[in-house]
Write a protein that holds these residues in place. Structure first.
Motif, PDB file in Angstrom:
ATOM      1  N   ALA A  88      14.978  -4.899   8.526  1.00 37.23           N
ATOM      2  CA  ALA A  88      13.571  -5.134   8.842  1.00 37.23           C
ATOM      3  C   ALA A  88      12.693  -4.963   7.602  1.00 37.23           C
ATOM      4  CB  ALA A  88      13.114  -4.186   9.946  1.00 37.23           C
ATOM      5  N   ARG A  89      13.046  -4.011   6.764  1.00 36.25           N
ATOM      6  CA  ARG A  89      12.275  -3.822   5.533  1.00 36.25           C
ATOM      7  C   ARG A  89      12.456  -5.020   4.613  1.00 36.25           C
ATOM      8  NH1 ARG A  89      11.422   1.496   2.536  1.00 36.25           N
ATOM      9  NH2 ARG A  89       9.673   0.146   2.022  1.00 36.25           N
ATOM     10  N   GLU A  90      13.670  -5.554   4.582  1.00 38.49           N
ATOM     11  CA  GLU A  90      13.907  -6.766   3.802  1.00 38.49           C
ATOM     12  C   GLU A  90      13.066  -7.921   4.325  1.00 38.49           C
ATOM     13  OE1 GLU A  90      18.536  -6.553   3.211  1.00 38.49           O
ATOM     14  OE2 GLU A  90      17.776  -8.454   2.461  1.00 38.49           O
ATOM     15  N   ILE A  91      13.057  -8.063   5.644  1.00 46.49           N
ATOM     16  CA  ILE A  91      12.301  -9.160   6.249  1.00 46.49           C
ATOM     17  C   ILE A  91      10.832  -9.061   5.866  1.00 46.49           C
ATOM     18  CG2 ILE A  91      11.489 -10.094   8.444  1.00 46.49           C
ATOM     19  CD1 ILE A  91      14.237  -9.335   9.632  1.00 46.49           C
ATOM     20  N   HIS A 119       8.884 -16.329   2.682  1.00 45.27           N
ATOM     21  CA  HIS A 119       9.051 -17.640   3.300  1.00 45.27           C
ATOM     22  C   HIS A 119       9.246 -17.524   4.809  1.00 45.27           C
ATOM     23  CE1 HIS A 119      10.212 -21.734   3.996  1.00 45.27           C
ATOM     24  NE2 HIS A 119      10.002 -22.037   2.721  1.00 45.27           N
ATOM     25  N   PRO A 120       8.415 -18.195   5.568  1.00 42.24           N
ATOM     26  CA  PRO A 120       8.472 -18.093   7.037  1.00 42.24           C
ATOM     27  C   PRO A 120       9.845 -18.440   7.610  1.00 42.24           C
ATOM     28  CG  PRO A 120       6.486 -19.226   6.353  1.00 42.24           C
ATOM     29  CD  PRO A 120       7.295 -19.045   5.116  1.00 42.24           C
ATOM     30  N   ASP A 121      10.502 -19.468   7.044  1.00 40.84           N
ATOM     31  CA  ASP A 121      11.808 -19.860   7.577  1.00 40.84           C
ATOM     32  C   ASP A 121      12.825 -18.726   7.435  1.00 40.84           C
ATOM     33  OD1 ASP A 121      10.387 -22.152   7.718  1.00 40.84           O
ATOM     34  OD2 ASP A 121      11.818 -23.419   6.655  1.00 40.84           O
ATOM     35  N   GLU A 122      12.742 -18.007   6.320  1.00 44.94           N
ATOM     36  CA  GLU A 122      13.670 -16.899   6.091  1.00 44.94           C
ATOM     37  C   GLU A 122      13.371 -15.739   7.039  1.00 44.94           C
ATOM     38  OE1 GLU A 122      13.165 -16.011   1.965  1.00 44.94           O
ATOM     39  OE2 GLU A 122      14.197 -17.834   1.297  1.00 44.94           O
ATOM     40  N   ARG A 123      12.115 -15.504   7.263  1.00 39.86           N
ATOM     41  CA  ARG A 123      11.736 -14.417   8.186  1.00 39.86           C
ATOM     42  C   ARG A 123      12.222 -14.707   9.602  1.00 39.86           C
ATOM     43  NH1 ARG A 123       7.496 -11.106   6.504  1.00 39.86           N
ATOM     44  NH2 ARG A 123       6.675 -11.084   8.609  1.00 39.86           N
ATOM     45  N   VAL A 124      12.061 -15.962  10.012  1.00 41.55           N
ATOM     46  CA  VAL A 124      12.524 -16.349  11.352  1.00 41.55           C
ATOM     47  C   VAL A 124      14.046 -16.235  11.428  1.00 41.55           C
ATOM     48  CG1 VAL A 124      12.742 -18.281  12.957  1.00 41.55           C
ATOM     49  CG2 VAL A 124      10.540 -17.813  11.876  1.00 41.55           C
ATOM     50  N   ALA A 125      14.725 -16.706  10.379  1.00 40.26           N
ATOM     51  CA  ALA A 125      16.192 -16.683  10.375  1.00 40.26           C
ATOM     52  C   ALA A 125      16.716 -15.260  10.540  1.00 40.26           C
ATOM     53  CB  ALA A 125      16.722 -17.297   9.075  1.00 40.26           C
ATOM     54  N   ARG A 126      16.189 -14.350   9.768  1.00 39.11           N
ATOM     55  CA  ARG A 126      16.703 -12.979   9.806  1.00 39.11           C
ATOM     56  C   ARG A 126      16.277 -12.232  11.057  1.00 39.11           C
ATOM     57  NH1 ARG A 126      17.898 -11.179   3.942  1.00 39.11           N
ATOM     58  NH2 ARG A 126      18.223 -13.214   2.991  1.00 39.11           N
ATOM     59  N   SER A 127      15.106 -12.541  11.547  1.00 40.92           N
ATOM     60  CA  SER A 127      14.689 -11.930  12.808  1.00 40.92           C
ATOM     61  C   SER A 127      15.596 -12.378  13.943  1.00 40.92           C
ATOM     62  CB  SER A 127      13.239 -12.299  13.116  1.00 40.92           C
ATOM     63  OG  SER A 127      12.374 -11.779  12.125  1.00 40.92           O
ATOM     64  N   LEU A 128      15.951 -13.648  13.934  1.00 37.96           N
ATOM     65  CA  LEU A 128      16.878 -14.153  14.944  1.00 37.96           C
ATOM     66  C   LEU A 128      18.236 -13.473  14.822  1.00 37.96           C
ATOM     67  CD1 LEU A 128      16.169 -17.992  15.100  1.00 37.96           C
ATOM     68  CD2 LEU A 128      15.804 -16.302  16.906  1.00 37.96           C
ATOM     69  N   ALA A 129      18.721 -13.348  13.576  1.00 36.96           N
ATOM     70  CA  ALA A 129      20.016 -12.696  13.371  1.00 36.96           C
ATOM     71  C   ALA A 129      19.996 -11.277  13.934  1.00 36.96           C
ATOM     72  CB  ALA A 129      20.358 -12.675  11.881  1.00 36.96           C
ATOM     73  N   ALA A 130      18.878 -10.590  13.777  1.00 35.94           N
ATOM     74  CA  ALA A 130      18.760  -9.225  14.315  1.00 35.94           C
ATOM     75  C   ALA A 130      18.821  -9.236  15.837  1.00 35.94           C
ATOM     76  CB  ALA A 130      17.459  -8.586  13.832  1.00 35.94           C
TER      77      ALA A 130
END
Length: 248
Positions: free
Chosen positions: A163-166, A171-182
């Motif tokens: 979450a700290r990394e996010i 970049h919004p796409d990266e934030r969405v990608a990692r949030s989904l992975a979580a």
DNA sequence: GCATTAACAGCCG
DNA sequence: CGGCTGTTAATGC
């Protein structure tokens, strides 16, 4: 007056809170979906079955609030909750989603303190809980239960680092990608499976983006073959690559 | 430039 | 029908 306040004031029951008011017992299907039950022996399972309460929660309704004394250890059987630490003064600080299969509140229950987060339903959900006394009883006697709690705390520590990394990704796409992975974490949220039922509105709210930008990010992740966008949900195709996704 | 809000039509359950 | 989705236009930092 809110329903929760009414329940707390008007009920003579020893326990206050959401589950005291209009809860029911769990069905066999619901029990089968609770991951830690399999770790218990027959006597322990029997006590849990007697104590476990299940309650439907409306969209927007609070499961627990900051400052209330701890009553239950909670689990999400269906739906989607959000966890926030907004106080009476100031903006909401952090959000995380709580999809089906997730159990939470053990930190507060272990310390027998007051809840430190607000837990609110993003949509109609079904929430279960066992009383704090039963939780402590299990901790004092069940090795299997302790193992589950230990594993869960360990996995969640990883989630906090992620979450700290996010937060630092721009970049919004990266934030969405990692949030989904979580949200697709198989141990923390075993009820999710391959298909996460979440609207783009809800996901945008969790990630901190507008629905329109969230929609764009999902389209990009679908083009990258990491997910498939479905009506009212997202199907994961490659969680590992989703977890480390970068643009470019 | 990029994200946000507002607005809309179309589609789904 | 109500809610969700995909898209465009206007606005703001």
């Amino acid at each position: 007056m809110s329903k929760a306040q009414a329940a707390a004031r008007g009920s003579a029951a020893p326990r206050s809170g959401l589950l005291a008011a209009r809860s029911r017992r769990a069905t066999a299907d619901e029990l089968a979906g609770i991951p830690w039950l399999a770790r218990l022996d027959a006597a322990e399972r029997s006590r849990v079955r007697d104590d476990l309460r299940v309650v439907p929660v409306e969209a927007g309704e609070y499961v627990c609030r900051i400052g209330r004394p701890v009553t239950y250890w909670f689990g999400v059987l269906d739906g989607l909750l959000k966890m926030s630490n907004d106080s009476a003064l100031g903006m909401p600080i952090t959000f995380t989603g709580m999809p089906p299969g997730g159990w939470f509140g053990e930190g507060t229950v272990l310390k027998r303190e007051v809840y430190r987060y607000n837990i609110q339903a993003l949509r109609r959900s079904v929430v279960a809980g066992i009383g704090a006394d039963t939780f402590h009883w299990l901790v004092d006697r069940s090795l299997g239960f302790n193992r589950f709690v230990l594993d869960q705390l360990n996995e969640r520590l990883g989630q906090f680092i992620a979450a700290r990394e996010i937060d630092r990704l721009t970049h919004p796409d990266e934030r969405v990608a990692r949030s989904l992975a979580a949200l697709f974490h198989p141990l923390l949220y075993p009820g999710v499976g391959e298909l996460l039922r979440i609207t783009q509105q809800e996901l945008g709210y969790l990630v901190g983006l507008s629905r329109q930008r969230t929609n764009e990010a999902l389209a990009a992740l679908q083009r990258a073959r990491l997910i498939r966008v479905e009506y009212g949900g997202v199907r994961v195709l490659d969680r590992e690559r989703l977890r480390v996704y970068r643009v470019g």
